[in-house]
Write an enzyme that holds these catalytic residues in place. Sequence first.
Site, PDB file in Angstrom:
ATOM      1  N   PRO A  97       4.644  -5.281  -0.639  1.00  0.00           N
ATOM      2  CA  PRO A  97       4.312  -3.961  -1.665  1.00  0.00           C
ATOM      3  C   PRO A  97       4.439  -4.310  -2.920  1.00  0.00           C
ATOM      4  O   PRO A  97       5.004  -5.404  -3.286  1.00  0.00           O
ATOM      5  CB  PRO A  97       5.901  -3.471  -1.241  1.00  0.00           C
ATOM      6  CG  PRO A  97       6.805  -4.450  -0.658  1.00  0.00           C
ATOM      7  CD  PRO A  97       5.975  -5.699   0.005  1.00  0.00           C
ATOM      8  N   GLY A  98       3.980  -3.419  -3.799  1.00  0.00           N
ATOM      9  CA  GLY A  98       3.808  -3.697  -5.185  1.00  0.00           C
ATOM     10  C   GLY A  98       4.002  -2.406  -5.861  1.00  0.00           C
ATOM     11  O   GLY A  98       5.276  -2.287  -6.264  1.00  0.00           O
ATOM     12  N   ARG A  99       3.326  -1.400  -5.772  1.00  0.00           N
ATOM     13  CA  ARG A  99       3.562  -0.217  -6.606  1.00  0.00           C
ATOM     14  C   ARG A  99       4.782   0.326  -6.179  1.00  0.00           C
ATOM     15  O   ARG A  99       5.726   0.782  -7.153  1.00  0.00           O
ATOM     16  CB  ARG A  99       2.443   0.824  -6.055  1.00  0.00           C
ATOM     17  CG  ARG A  99       2.294   1.950  -7.083  1.00  0.00           C
ATOM     18  CD  ARG A  99       1.494   3.056  -6.134  1.00  0.00           C
ATOM     19  NE  ARG A  99       0.238   2.806  -6.005  1.00  0.00           N
ATOM     20  CZ  ARG A  99      -0.825   2.839  -6.847  1.00  0.00           C
ATOM     21  NH1 ARG A  99      -0.700   3.062  -7.755  1.00  0.00           N
ATOM     22  NH2 ARG A  99      -1.885   2.042  -6.253  1.00  0.00           N
TER      23      ARG A  99
ATOM     24  N   GLY B 263       0.805  -1.348  -0.020  1.00  0.00           N
ATOM     25  CA  GLY B 263       0.030   0.082   0.016  1.00  0.00           C
ATOM     26  C   GLY B 263       0.790   1.204   0.067  1.00  0.00           C
ATOM     27  O   GLY B 263       0.099   2.451  -0.138  1.00  0.00           O
TER      28      GLY B 263
ATOM     29  N   CYS C 268     -12.094   4.705 -29.294  1.00  0.00           N
ATOM     30  CA  CYS C 268     -13.571   5.251 -29.408  1.00  0.00           C
ATOM     31  C   CYS C 268     -14.326   5.571 -28.225  1.00  0.00           C
ATOM     32  O   CYS C 268     -15.184   5.141 -27.786  1.00  0.00           O
ATOM     33  CB  CYS C 268     -14.404   4.438 -30.275  1.00  0.00           C
ATOM     34  SG  CYS C 268     -13.462   4.100 -31.855  1.00  0.00           S
ATOM     35  N   GLU C 269     -13.759   6.396 -27.267  1.00  0.00           N
ATOM     36  CA  GLU C 269     -14.400   6.629 -25.818  1.00  0.00           C
ATOM     37  C   GLU C 269     -13.892   8.049 -25.479  1.00  0.00           C
ATOM     38  O   GLU C 269     -12.643   8.229 -25.525  1.00  0.00           O
ATOM     39  CB  GLU C 269     -14.021   5.638 -24.736  1.00  0.00           C
ATOM     40  CG  GLU C 269     -14.346   4.150 -25.200  1.00  0.00           C
ATOM     41  CD  GLU C 269     -14.854   3.375 -23.904  1.00  0.00           C
ATOM     42  OE1 GLU C 269     -15.008   3.947 -22.775  1.00  0.00           O
ATOM     43  OE2 GLU C 269     -14.770   2.366 -23.994  1.00  0.00           O
TER      44      GLU C 269
HETATM   45  N1  LLP Z   1      -1.548  -6.885  -1.092  1.00  0.00           N
HETATM   46  C1  LLP Z   1      -2.884  -7.130  -1.260  1.00  0.00           C
HETATM   47  C2  LLP Z   1      -3.435  -8.026  -0.469  1.00  0.00           C
HETATM   48  C3  LLP Z   1      -3.380  -6.347  -2.299  1.00  0.00           C
HETATM   49  O1  LLP Z   1      -4.572  -6.393  -2.693  1.00  0.00           O
HETATM   50  C4  LLP Z   1      -2.460  -5.211  -2.932  1.00  0.00           C
HETATM   51  C5  LLP Z   1      -3.026  -4.350  -4.056  1.00  0.00           C
HETATM   52  C6  LLP Z   1      -0.972  -5.400  -2.600  1.00  0.00           C
HETATM   53  C7  LLP Z   1      -0.734  -6.122  -1.662  1.00  0.00           C
HETATM   54  C8  LLP Z   1      -0.101  -4.394  -3.210  1.00  0.00           C
HETATM   55  O2  LLP Z   1      -0.444  -2.868  -2.680  1.00  0.00           O
HETATM   56  P1  LLP Z   1       0.522  -1.743  -3.484  1.00  0.00           P
HETATM   57  O3  LLP Z   1       1.592  -1.850  -2.594  1.00  0.00           O
HETATM   58  O4  LLP Z   1       0.796  -2.082  -4.793  1.00  0.00           O
HETATM   59  O5  LLP Z   1      -0.528  -0.494  -3.066  1.00  0.00           O
HETATM   60  N2  LLP Z   1      -4.678  -1.035  -9.825  1.00  0.00           N
HETATM   61  C9  LLP Z   1      -4.619  -0.134  -8.718  1.00  0.00           C
HETATM   62  C10 LLP Z   1      -4.286  -0.496  -7.520  1.00  0.00           C
HETATM   63  C11 LLP Z   1      -4.866  -1.742  -6.927  1.00  0.00           C
HETATM   64  C12 LLP Z   1      -4.384  -2.329  -5.439  1.00  0.00           C
HETATM   65  C13 LLP Z   1      -4.711  -3.872  -5.275  1.00  0.00           C
HETATM   66  N3  LLP Z   1      -4.204  -4.470  -4.336  1.00  0.00           N
HETATM   67  C14 LLP Z   1      -3.905   1.237  -9.077  1.00  0.00           C
HETATM   68  O6  LLP Z   1      -3.470   1.054 -10.443  1.00  0.00           O
HETATM   69  O7  LLP Z   1      -3.852   2.134  -8.576  1.00  0.00           O
END
Ligand code: LLP
Length: 410
Positions: free
Chosen positions: A272-274, A236, A340-341
């Site tokens: 972490p992802g983003r 997050g 087309c949107e």
């Molecule tokens: N853990 C769980 C259980 C999650 O559902 C998520 C993301 C993460 C970790 C990783 O979160 P991050 O560190 O990336 O914030 N598509 C959206 C974001 C959706 C997030 C979904 N869950 C966007 O482009 O902003």
Amino acid sequence: MLNFKRNDLCLEDVKLSSLAEKFQTALYVYSKKQLLENFRSYKDACGKETLICFACKTNSNAAILKLLANEGAGADTTSGGEIFRCLSAGFSPSKIVYAGVGKTAEEIEYALKNKIFMFNVESFEELAAIDKIAAKLKTKTRFAFRVNPDVDPSTHSYIKTGKKGTKFGIPIEDAVNAYLNAKKYKNVEALGIHSHIGSQILDIKPFKEAALKIKKTISEIEKNGLRIEYINCGGGLGIAYQKSQKAPLPSKLFSEIFNVFKGENRKFIFEPGRSIAANAGHLLCKVIYRKKSGGKSFLITDAAMNDLIRPTLYEAYHDIIPVKKSAAKKVKSDIVGPICESGDFLGKDRMLPVLAQGEYLLITCAGAYGAAMSSQYNSRPMLAEVLVDGASAKLIRKRNSYKDLLFNEM
Ligand code: LLP
């Protein structure tokens, strides 16, 4: 890793214009150095008892996953397909956690057969299903209940997950009973507790608020003779998409969370992802046409909402920069795609130097939830992806062809 060499915008040591010419546009480009630096900022700050599981929904390209697996990352997965991708990329099953509100019997069976580390369980019925399938397979597994701590991270409503009323986890007030009831299942062992409160969070406070609620819940659970070894704080942490934003460092997140649990003998997981992938990747595109209409200027590019859906889906801001420095006067333009949107835009009202047809633009910080969320809408083939490493650039995903559009159709 973006830098100007004279008038040319480069990723590491490679000119973006040369990537555009070699691989064609639109094109996803990634910096290996940035990706690894981001992962290491977690790994180096977290200590031995903490597992960093990359949320692979963010970017599931095989080469990207492999780089992270080689760094010792674990993986946070959300489907059987993601578990498959992570195993193929070389992640150890003992470092794979699996969340998701709707795990199917087939997915559960696949996860069990592959001996993943832990299920992040989101409902009582799901736990019953896992126990039953584990019994059928004569195996046992470990789980954490994902709890919904009812905290409000100030972020887009679509990506708030830890607030009451969302579909995620079980209400934190039900957690003690849930763990006690879970004792009746003989094939699942309660090993941890999980929460993920949302995404693109730029303030540590909601993480701390959730941690305090979890600490209280754990103490009540443990009064009943159970032991919670792992605390999974989810992902997050946000990134600065704009200069006006400031993102906390992982080390700050750790110090706040570890402080909450000071003196307790716990192990931690973060997902972490983003904050690992976003600023490591960008979307490179070309201006096809320019036009003025209704008092507005439009730059029409060969990238569109199917390639990067974040601007239209979350009204997300991605900085957009020309890959050649220019002294031309700036005009306010909308950067739009060919779909087309009216929702097909990548940026609105951006001040950009007057550009010629054929010039390249970089949509920045698109390494997270960019390619991973792309589609072939309007029968636009999936883009190619390139990984830059110093002065070299390697294709890590071929561009789909028109023929690929018919794949599996009968
Ligand atoms: N853990 C769980 C259980 C999650 O559902 C998520 C993301 C993460 C970790 C990783 O979160 P991050 O560190 O990336 O914030 N598509 C959206 C974001 C959706 C997030 C979904 N869950 C966007 O482009 O902003």
